[in-house]
Design an enzyme around this catalytic site. Structure first.
Site, mmCIF file in Angstrom:
data_model
loop_
_atom_site.group_PDB
_atom_site.id
_atom_site.type_symbol
_atom_site.label_atom_id
_atom_site.label_comp_id
_atom_site.label_asym_id
_atom_site.label_seq_id
_atom_site.Cartn_x
_atom_site.Cartn_y
_atom_site.Cartn_z
ATOM 1 N N TYR A 1 34.854 -30.953 35.098
ATOM 2 C CA TYR A 1 35.928 -30.269 34.363
ATOM 3 C C TYR A 1 36.340 -28.991 35.102
ATOM 4 C CZ TYR A 1 38.503 -27.898 30.608
ATOM 5 O OH TYR A 1 39.458 -27.238 29.874
ATOM 6 N N SER B 1 42.056 -22.723 32.796
ATOM 7 C CA SER B 1 40.980 -22.384 31.849
ATOM 8 C C SER B 1 40.133 -21.282 32.464
ATOM 9 C CB SER B 1 40.111 -23.630 31.641
ATOM 10 O OG SER B 1 38.943 -23.324 30.918
HETATM 11 P P1 NDP Z 1 43.642 -30.820 22.276
HETATM 12 O O1 NDP Z 1 42.636 -31.906 22.412
HETATM 13 O O2 NDP Z 1 43.958 -30.326 20.921
HETATM 14 O O3 NDP Z 1 44.994 -31.221 22.999
HETATM 15 C C1 NDP Z 1 45.036 -31.986 24.175
HETATM 16 C C2 NDP Z 1 46.420 -32.552 24.312
HETATM 17 O O4 NDP Z 1 46.476 -33.277 25.553
HETATM 18 C C3 NDP Z 1 46.767 -33.509 23.200
HETATM 19 O O5 NDP Z 1 48.061 -33.247 22.745
HETATM 20 C C4 NDP Z 1 46.704 -34.866 23.877
HETATM 21 O O6 NDP Z 1 47.696 -35.734 23.312
HETATM 22 C C5 NDP Z 1 47.104 -34.505 25.295
HETATM 23 N N1 NDP Z 1 46.698 -35.541 26.237
HETATM 24 C C6 NDP Z 1 45.457 -35.963 26.554
HETATM 25 N N2 NDP Z 1 45.522 -36.988 27.421
HETATM 26 C C7 NDP Z 1 46.851 -37.209 27.652
HETATM 27 C C8 NDP Z 1 47.563 -38.119 28.437
HETATM 28 N N3 NDP Z 1 46.945 -39.052 29.191
HETATM 29 N N4 NDP Z 1 48.920 -38.067 28.449
HETATM 30 C C9 NDP Z 1 49.574 -37.143 27.700
HETATM 31 N N5 NDP Z 1 48.945 -36.241 26.920
HETATM 32 C C10 NDP Z 1 47.592 -36.285 26.905
HETATM 33 O O7 NDP Z 1 43.086 -29.639 23.192
HETATM 34 P P2 NDP Z 1 43.683 -28.224 23.642
HETATM 35 O O8 NDP Z 1 44.922 -27.903 22.930
HETATM 36 O O9 NDP Z 1 42.557 -27.282 23.598
HETATM 37 O O10 NDP Z 1 43.990 -28.519 25.181
HETATM 38 C C11 NDP Z 1 45.192 -28.212 25.814
HETATM 39 C C12 NDP Z 1 44.901 -27.711 27.222
HETATM 40 O O11 NDP Z 1 44.212 -26.467 27.152
HETATM 41 C C13 NDP Z 1 44.019 -28.629 28.066
HETATM 42 O O12 NDP Z 1 44.535 -28.695 29.370
HETATM 43 C C14 NDP Z 1 42.683 -27.923 28.066
HETATM 44 O O13 NDP Z 1 41.909 -28.232 29.196
HETATM 45 C C15 NDP Z 1 43.130 -26.466 28.041
HETATM 46 N N6 NDP Z 1 42.130 -25.507 27.602
HETATM 47 C C16 NDP Z 1 41.605 -25.573 26.338
HETATM 48 C C17 NDP Z 1 40.618 -24.693 25.943
HETATM 49 C C18 NDP Z 1 39.961 -24.771 24.619
HETATM 50 O O14 NDP Z 1 38.926 -24.120 24.412
HETATM 51 N N7 NDP Z 1 40.475 -25.525 23.653
HETATM 52 C C19 NDP Z 1 40.147 -23.629 26.850
HETATM 53 C C20 NDP Z 1 40.791 -23.633 28.125
HETATM 54 C C21 NDP Z 1 41.735 -24.524 28.483
HETATM 55 P P3 NDP Z 1 47.526 -37.311 23.036
HETATM 56 O O15 NDP Z 1 46.058 -37.565 22.800
HETATM 57 O O16 NDP Z 1 48.380 -37.523 21.829
HETATM 58 O O17 NDP Z 1 48.073 -37.961 24.257
#
Ligand code: NDP
Length: 246
Positions: A153, A140
């Site tokens: 975070y 990030s």
């Molecule tokens: P979302 O909340 O849309 O997606 C997060 C994903 O992570 C979901 O598919 C969720 O699936 C999965 N997840 C969470 N916990 C678990 C777990 N224990 N096991 C398996 N899967 C898990 O957010 P984003 O798409 O934004 O996030 C994706 C990545 O991008 C993250 O690492 C985030 O830190 C990073 N990021 C996002 C930014 C933003 O502004 N959105 C900016 C910078 C980085 P489920 O709940 O079904 O398990």
């Protein structure tokens, strides 16, 4: 080119992971999608299979090492190998440290750091054995800068950046494994929903109103990295929305 390659995406049930799974499948990869919400994975499966792509879905909790091992084992059993691993699963329950949201710190460390380590550990023996592979870690902007309410975070995302550089040094020259660290700014996804600290309500609303990046923007940057020629290792991609200052 990634046509016919086997790609694993964690956290593929929403946001960046979902869009990445779609983009990789559209480019011809066989996509293995993991997350806890299987209903969302089933929608992804329908969408990809419906347009002629190859997909398998797997219930995955990245905080559980046996889950990560079983996921990779299932992929190798079905498709014989792993070419690309996208460590995307993550959450961002920002809070001021003084509010002592210890459970949320634990969760972030378990998912954002340990999940990346467990999935990488499961995949790399296969990559090392064939001397080829590509690991894409989603860090990030918070892996570059630190901000109030983001101490934990940001620490997890700095860890992902450091880990990416460390394994690149260990594995790129020795085992021909490429490593890319993606560093997005604000992307319009469900991520903000993980924030429970009420004092951040203004920040959450302001973030929701920004002209943010879309998940597809990040998916396209991942596609750029994995489709680069074999001699080229895109180490890092930092992408902010044009109107994001820090
Ligand atoms: P979302 O909340 O849309 O997606 C997060 C994903 O992570 C979901 O598919 C969720 O699936 C999965 N997840 C969470 N916990 C678990 C777990 N224990 N096991 C398996 N899967 C898990 O957010 P984003 O798409 O934004 O996030 C994706 C990545 O991008 C993250 O690492 C985030 O830190 C990073 N990021 C996002 C930014 C933003 O502004 N959105 C900016 C910078 C980085 P489920 O709940 O079904 O398990």
């Amino acid at each position: 080119m990634i046509s016919g390659k086997v790609a694993i995406v964690t956290g593929a049930s929403s946001g960046i992971g979902y869009a990445t799974a779609l983009a990789l499948a559209k480019a011809g990869a066989k996509v293995a999608a993991g997350a806890r919400r299987t209903d969302k994975l089933e929608s992804l499966e329908k969408q990809i299979a419906g347009s002629g792509g190859e997909i398998m879905i797997h219930k995955l909790d990245v905080t559980k090492k046996p889950d990560c091992d079983a996921f990779v084992d299932a992929v190798v059993k079905k498709w014989g190998t792993v070419d690309i691993l996208v460590n995307n699963a993550g959450l961002m329950p920002l809070s001021f440290f003084k509010n002592l949201k210890v459970d949320e710190w634990d969760q972030m460390i378990d998912v954002n750091i340990k999940g990346v380590l467990y999935c990488t550990a499961a995949a790399i023996p296969h990559m090392i054995a064939k001397k080829s592979g590509h690991i894409v870690n989603i860090s990030s902007v918070a892996g570059r800068v630190v901000f109030p309410a983001g101490s934990v975070y940001c620490a997890t995302k700095h860890a992902v950046a450091a880990f990416s550089e460390g394994i690149r040094q260990e594995l790129s020259q020795r085992a021909n494994i490429r490593v890319t660290c993606i560093e997005p700014g604000v992307v319009a996804t469900e991520l903000l929903n993980t924030i429970t600290d009420k004092s951040l309500e203004k920040f959450v609303q302001a973030s929701k109103q920004m002209d943010s990046l879309q998940s597809e923007d990040i998916a396209n940057s991942i596609l750029f990295a994995v489709e680069s020629p074999a001699h080229m290792n895109v180490n890092e991609i930092l992408i902010r929305p044009t109107n994001q200052e820090r």
